[in-house]
Design a protein around this motif. Structure first.
Motif, PDB file in Angstrom:
ATOM      1  N   THR A  76      -0.057   3.626  -1.617  1.00 23.43           N
ATOM      2  CA  THR A  76      -1.222   4.481  -1.386  1.00 23.43           C
ATOM      3  C   THR A  76      -0.956   5.951  -1.732  1.00 23.43           C
ATOM      4  O   THR A  76      -1.722   6.819  -1.349  1.00 23.43           O
ATOM      5  CB  THR A  76      -1.690   4.375   0.084  1.00 23.43           C
ATOM      6  OG1 THR A  76      -0.595   4.688   0.954  1.00 23.43           O
ATOM      7  CG2 THR A  76      -2.202   2.972   0.384  1.00 23.43           C
ATOM      8  N   VAL A 123      -4.985   0.754   0.681  1.00 17.20           N
ATOM      9  CA  VAL A 123      -4.486  -0.522   0.183  1.00 17.20           C
ATOM     10  C   VAL A 123      -5.637  -1.394  -0.316  1.00 17.20           C
ATOM     11  O   VAL A 123      -6.690  -1.472   0.317  1.00 17.20           O
ATOM     12  CB  VAL A 123      -3.712  -1.268   1.297  1.00 17.20           C
ATOM     13  CG1 VAL A 123      -3.335  -2.685   0.851  1.00 17.20           C
ATOM     14  CG2 VAL A 123      -2.458  -0.479   1.684  1.00 17.20           C
ATOM     15  N   ALA A 138      -0.039  -1.962  -2.425  1.00 16.41           N
ATOM     16  CA  ALA A 138       0.231  -1.216  -1.199  1.00 16.41           C
ATOM     17  C   ALA A 138       0.827   0.163  -1.412  1.00 16.41           C
ATOM     18  O   ALA A 138       1.267   0.799  -0.452  1.00 16.41           O
ATOM     19  CB  ALA A 138       1.163  -2.047  -0.307  1.00 16.41           C
TER      20      ALA A 138
END
Length: 389
Positions: A266, A253, A264
């Motif tokens: 990932t 992140v 966010a």
């Protein structure tokens, strides 16, 4: 029932999970590791149990495509939604661009296994058409954006033109005021606009490159323009931070704009090979949670830099600009992804790998051109709005 501005106290535990892309097992591991769900490996969805109490789970879109088990993930989310509600918690689901593509009959990124799970091509077509299970479930429960305890959650990002249009549609004014004293809910207004355009097959900016399901300007655009646009949208919706998915960050992140934008996604699915992750927000403090890759290892927690210069009276948190802020990156000396002390860290994909992965589902042939055009369009629209005031 869908709501845009959720009336949760700032002290509530809000945990968001990014793009899942059909990887049921890694979604299960994540939800178990962050303490929201109990569900054993290989157990059916109906054995899942919500253990998050009053917590709020926000899934920021893109459950579909790239993996075979998206249907199971959707079913799990619905199973948990009912349980969480009974226990005083809530599950908030957002639309992503891959939900949009499936609703539009665009299955370029679907897998053969995913199609089989829906009953083949005909079954998938039926499920994602009005009256089908997927369509009706999303229409009932999936939003374009949500504001929970001061944080704005949206799949790709919210640019000022769309943000202010939603404010006007909600009958309010930028900054969270309602002109007639009624409940101010621009997220609901935006959700209604998005679903209206889906149902009417309208060619509207809200479903296009500048819309909340597709834009990459905030995540990848010029820093100055991106942060100015971000500040405008947050002010219009009376929020202090925006958490998005959509643009993979395969090293973990990351944040931009003084902590106001949290990227966010990932790439937690097997397709991308990034780390499992979630972002927890409690009393205005955001912490990234990295579940271990192997059983028996501990969850890794990494507190993100505080939002600079924003007083959080309701949470008792205030970070003067530059005070104690850590670098805006996930690169740190912490142990990550099941790494034990003294072990070499497994080489993860580079930033350039993440860039390529992020660009392969764009609506434009030239992502850089698209971002530049979006920035110019936003500037022009802001100038027009200022002239009209």
């Amino acid at each position: 029932q869908m709501r845009g501005a959720l009336a949760w106290p700032a002290a509530a535990r809000v945990v968001s999970v990014g793009d899942i892309h059909g990887d049921f097992e890694r979604a299960r591991k994540t939800l178990v590791a962050i303490g929201l769900v109990e569900l054993a490996p290989r157990a059916p969805v109906t054995e899942a149990r919500w253990v998050g109490g009053h917590s709020v789970l926000v899934q920021t879109g893109d459950i579909a495509d790239r993996g075979d088990r998206s249907r199971e993930v959707y079913e799990l989310i619905e199973w948990l939604r009912d349980q969480a509600s009974r226990d005083g918690g809530q599950v908030v689901s957002l639309l992503g661009n891959h939900e949009l593509m499936n609703l539009q009959g665009d299955w370029r990124y679907s897998t053969p296994g995913e199609a089989r799970a829906w009953g083949g091509e005909d079954g998938r077509q039926a499920a994602w058409s009005p009256g089908g299970w997927a369509y009706d479930t999303l229409r009932r429960s999936y939003q374009a954006a949500a504001v929970v305890a001061g944080t704005l959650y949206v799949h790709a990002g919210l640019l000022p033109a769309v943000a202010t249009a939603a404010v006007r549609a909600a009958g309010g004014e930028s900054g969270g005021a309602s002109s007639d004293g009624a409940h101010f809910d621009p997220a609901h207004a935006l959700t209604q606009r998005v679903w209206g355009d889906i149902e009417s097959e309208a060619d509207d900016e809200v479903l296009g490159d500048s819309g909340p399901l597709w834009t990459r300007v905030l995540a990848k655009g010029d820093e100055g323009h991106a942060c100015a646009f971000l500040a405008s949208s947050l002010a219009a919706w009376n929020a202090t931070r925006m958490i998005v998915g959509h643009t993979p960050q395969l090293l973990g992140v990351r944040t931009r704009c003084g902590g106001r934008l949290v990227m966010a996604d990932t790439g937690m699915s097997a397709y991308y090979g990034g780390p499992m992750s979630a972002v927890e927000v409690v009393s205005g403090v955001a912490t990234v949670l990295y579940p271990p890759e192997e059983e028996g290892l501990e969850l890794v927690r990494e507190e993100l830099p505080p939002v600079e210069g924003v007083p959080r009276a309701e949470a008792g948190v205030f970070a003067p600009a530059g005070a104690g802020a850590k670098p805006e990156s996930s690169k740190s000396g912490r142990l990550r992804l099941g790494q034990k002390k003294g072990e070499k860290r497994i080489k993860k994909p580079s930033e350039s790998d993440g860039q390529a992965a992020a660009d392969d589902d764009t609506r434009s042939r030239d992502p850089a051109t698209t971002i530049a055009a979006e920035q110019q369009q936003q500037q022009q629209q802001q100038q027009q709005q200022q002239q009209q005031q």
